[in-house]
Structure formats: C-alpha cells, structure tokens
Design a protein around this motif. Structure first.
Motif, short mmCIF file in Angstrom:
data_model
loop_
_atom_site.label_atom_id
_atom_site.label_comp_id
_atom_site.label_asym_id
_atom_site.label_seq_id
_atom_site.Cartn_x
_atom_site.Cartn_y
_atom_site.Cartn_z
N THR A 1 50.25 43.84 31.78
CA THR A 1 49.66 42.90 30.90
C THR A 1 50.58 41.96 30.19
O THR A 1 50.17 40.79 30.02
N VAL B 1 43.81 37.23 31.60
CA VAL B 1 43.46 36.67 33.18
C VAL B 1 42.39 35.79 33.38
O VAL B 1 42.68 35.01 33.98
N TYR C 1 42.82 31.80 34.63
CA TYR C 1 42.06 31.43 35.69
C TYR C 1 40.94 30.14 35.02
O TYR C 1 40.68 29.09 35.98
N ASN D 1 51.11 38.95 32.63
CA ASN D 1 50.04 38.07 32.51
C ASN D 1 50.21 37.26 31.31
O ASN D 1 49.81 35.96 31.13
N ASN E 1 43.84 42.79 28.98
CA ASN E 1 44.70 42.24 30.21
C ASN E 1 43.63 41.25 30.91
O ASN E 1 44.00 40.28 31.30
N PHE F 1 45.13 41.18 40.23
CA PHE F 1 44.50 40.03 39.33
C PHE F 1 44.90 38.90 39.93
O PHE F 1 44.15 37.86 39.37
N SER F 2 45.85 38.61 40.82
CA SER F 2 46.18 37.43 41.46
C SER F 2 45.34 36.91 42.62
O SER F 2 45.55 35.99 43.21
N LEU G 1 37.09 39.98 39.64
CA LEU G 1 38.19 40.54 38.63
C LEU G 1 37.75 41.77 38.09
O LEU G 1 38.49 42.49 37.65
#
Length: 445
Positions: free
Chosen positions: A174, A134, A138, A177, A130, A373-374, A152
């Motif tokens: 997961t 991510v 990014y 994403n 995951n 994660f955002s 993160l």
C-alpha cells in the motif's frame, strides 16, 4: 470594429498554419475526458463491490493462523524494552524486518488489542485504500480499457493475503503504491520518503529501486538524485535509531539480510528445481546475474531508447550535472528538470519490479501481492490480443491458488511470467517526456 477584424485575422493565420493532417484529426481531449469519467465511475462501483466482498470474506471465511501470533510476540518484546534484534523472536522464528514493521504493528496491536477480528477489519480497510490508490494510478495512466479494471478485484489469493493472513506485505504494498501515485505528479522527494517507509516495513520494495534510480536520473541531475536519496536514507536511520545506537550489528544483519535462503517447500515459482540446486549459492548468483542483465537490456533498449540508449542517457545526465556548477548554482538541486510522462514512470517501475519477480529464487504465497496490482498494466503493455491477456491473467492466478505448489504449477507459472516478459520486450516503448511534441514527431524518432 478594428479589434474584431484583427482578431479574425489572427484566427485565420492560426488555422492556415495547421497542417492538413492536424485539421483532419478530431480533437481527442473530450474523448479522453469522457473515458476518464467513465473509468472513474466504474472504479467507484468496483470499490463498493469489493468493500462488500471483503466484508463477506471476513465474516464467513475462517481466518488462517500463520504469522499474526509471531508478529504480536515480536512487537511485545519491542514494547517491553528489548532493543537487541537477535532477541526479538516469534513462533515462526527471529524478526527479519526493519524497524518500521515494529512501529506499525505496535500501533495495530494498540488499536486491536492483539485480537484477530478487529485486525481483519483494519486490513480490510487497508485493502480498499490500496485498491483505491491503484485504480487512481490506472485511470491516471489510461493504459487499460475501463472494463479491464475489474481484474484488480478478482484475485482470491490477494483477498486472502490481506484479510485472512494479515501479512506485513499488505502494508508495504500500500505504501509503495502511494509512492507511485506521488511519482506520477513528479513529487520525487515526497515519493521517496513514502518509498523509504515502505522499505522499512519489508525489503521486497527494493525490487523497485533500480527502476526508481533510473527515473530520478532522467528527471533530475546527479546532485539532485543524491540529495533525494539522502532524504530516503535519513528516514531509515531515524526509524532504526533506537536499535542502531544499542545493537547496530544485530539490527543491520537481521533487518537487512539479503542472503536469506527460503524453504524449498514453500516456493511457488521454482518448486520444479531440485532442492540441492535450489538452496545452492550458484543458483542464487545465476539468478542475480540474469536479473541484472535483464534490467540492463530493458534500460538500454526500451527505457532509454529515445535518449539513444543507456550510456548516452547517463552521459546526458552527467553533462546536465556539470552545468549546475559553480557551486552558487546548486540552489536548484533536487528540482525536476524534465517532466516524465505518467505512463513511462509506471512502465519502468512495474516492469523493473516484474523482472525481479521473474528472477526471485523463491516466491511465497504472500509475495503475490508484490506484483499482482501491476499485472493488468503489464499485460496491456504487451501487444497480445485481449483474449490472450486475460488467459495469462487467469493462468497466473490459478498457479498462485494451487496449494501446496508442485512441479507443474511452478513450471507453468515461470512459463507464464516469461511469456509476459517477452511481450513487454517486443512492445513499442512509449515516449518518455511531456514536452509538447506531436505523436507524428515521436514516431519519426
């Protein structure tokens, strides 16, 4: 010789056609590539670091028993032939997740033998997968400076959710994403299928649904959107088929119950609200109205600004749909007609989900994985200085690590959420499409 002269002439004409501003600007492509390469190297280092950290956590930090035994009991009932959702229960109560949950945890039970330690290794690997997705997202959007990617990897609570609690939220996050990464490449059909699988694990993923619907309408016409959504619905039907053909009412009422009232004690965000108000229907309806109102405001003023607002954007979609008729031209349904910028896609998805988080009646500790994660992306979309962004990140993380939550921690968390939301509101919107327009033209708009 003549070819050379003609070539030189063409080059001189091309140069003369450029404006003075364009000639004075250095090319940003090599710089962007250098930044991307640096971020990629740093991301690989973070993955190695976090892999070691996760292994140490699994090895030395005691596992916390919460839902694992309940999951295994529910899976055992399913594997034993039970198809009535009202009879699938565990230590923590009845099964309230869609069918995809049962299939995934049945596989996990088979792989791990129902033992905790092998499951922790499996979830540790899931955490790294995951995180890799991510980090890729990014780097693809290039919103954060490379050093900020470190944020993160710094959440104590998220590490706990993944490797010490083994919640199904981890699997849903997961998959979500992974769907987002697919959307960045305009693969809407494939992304929707992955998105639907995520929903089948836990319904919190539906917080992204309003944003996703808007993106589909912006990228395709109405007919394409309907067909694409039909594919996602088909996934849900196929996964739930064993239960839909046997006990459909029990399955739909349990697995897709949107009216559940959570226990006040476990609320991380609204613990300061008195319990009688917290459990009341009026409080839930009020939050829903605020949720929908915020989504409408952001869609009209921010996400559809370059289309002239939400009504004009929807009217444009309607006109483009009519242009597909007569029916013999509908062979192109579902094809992307406009290419959306990666940053615009991620902004709409992450902000839409965050609005849902802000307006959620109750956030339990595992729900932090729904938006953690955002969080760095959202913070760097605000116009705040980097020091303020980091302070907000630390403040949110602190509130999620107060156990049990109290009046002060939940009130502070809500205030921090509202500050971030305000920052997102006052931030300038990004240009939504990839169509070759210069930044100067976009600013003039």
């Amino acid at each position: 010789m003549g070819d050379k002269l003609r070539s030189k002439g063409r080059k001189s004409k091309e140069v003369s056609s450029l404006t003075d501003d364009e000639l004075s600007k250095p090319s940003s492509i090599p710089l962007n590539r250098a930044n991307e390469n640096l971020a990629g190297i740093f991301a690989c280092a973070l993955l190695i670091f976090d892999s070691v950290l996760s292994f140490l956590i699994i090895t030395y930090v005691p596992y916390t028993k919460i839902d694992w035994d309940a999951y295994m009991s529910q899976v055992s009932g399913f594997l034993g032939g039970e198809r009535d959702y009202s009879n699938l229960e565990g230590d923590t109560g009845p099964l309230v997740y869609p069918a995809g949950f049962l299939y995934v945890y049945s596989a996990i039970q088979y792989i791990t033998g129902g033992q905790v330690y092998p499951a922790q290794i499996l979830f540790g690997s899931l955490y790294i997968i995951n995180l890799a997705i991510v980090l890729f997202i990014y780097i693809k959007t290039d919103v954060l400076p490379w050093w900020a990617l470190t944020l993160l990897c710094l959440s104590k609570r998220v590490h706990s959710i993944f490797v010490l609690r083994l919640f199904n939220d981890c699997i849903a996050t997961t998959l979500l994403n992974a769907a987002l990464a697919t959307f960045l490449y305009q693969k809407w059909w494939l992304g929707l299928i992955i998105f639907s699988f995520a929903v089948s694990i836990k319904m919190n993923v539906l917080l992204y649904a309003p944003s996703l619907l808007l993106l589909l309408l912006k990228a395709m016409d109405i007919s394409g959107t309907i067909v694409a959504l039909g594919g996602a619905a088909l996934v849900q039907i196929l996964l739930g088929l064993p239960f839909l053909v046997s006990y459909p009412v029990a399955y739909i009422s349990r697995a897709f119950n949107l009216g559940r009232v959570f226990i006040h004690f476990w609320s991380v965000n609204f613990k300061f609200v008195p319990e009688p108000i917290f459990v009341s229907k009026a409080f839930a309806v009020s939050l829903l109205i605020i949720h929908l109102g915020l989504l409408a405001c952001f869609a009209h003023k921010k996400w559809c600004k370059y289309e002239g607002g939400l009504p004009k954007a929807l009217h444009s979609v309607y006109i483009s749909t009519l242009s597909c008729f007569p029916l013999q031209q509908l062979y192109a349904y579902g094809l992307t007609s406009k290419t959306l910028a990666a940053e615009h896609i991620l902004t709409i998805m992450f902000v839409g989900n965050f609005i849902g988080i802000v307006c959620a009646r109750s956030l339990h500790y595992q729900f932090y994985s729904w938006y953690f994660f955002s969080l760095p992306f959202l913070l760097w979309k605000t116009p705040f200085p980097s020091l303020i962004r980091i302070a907000l990140f630390v403040g949110v993380e602190y509130c999620w690590n107060v156990y049990p939550s109290n009046t002060y921690s939940s009130a502070i968390l809500l205030c921090l959420h509202l500050i971030i939301l305000w920052g997102l509101w006052i931030a300038p919107p990004e240009y939504p499409y990839i169509d070759g327009k210069s930044s100067a033209e976009r600013k003039r708009k």
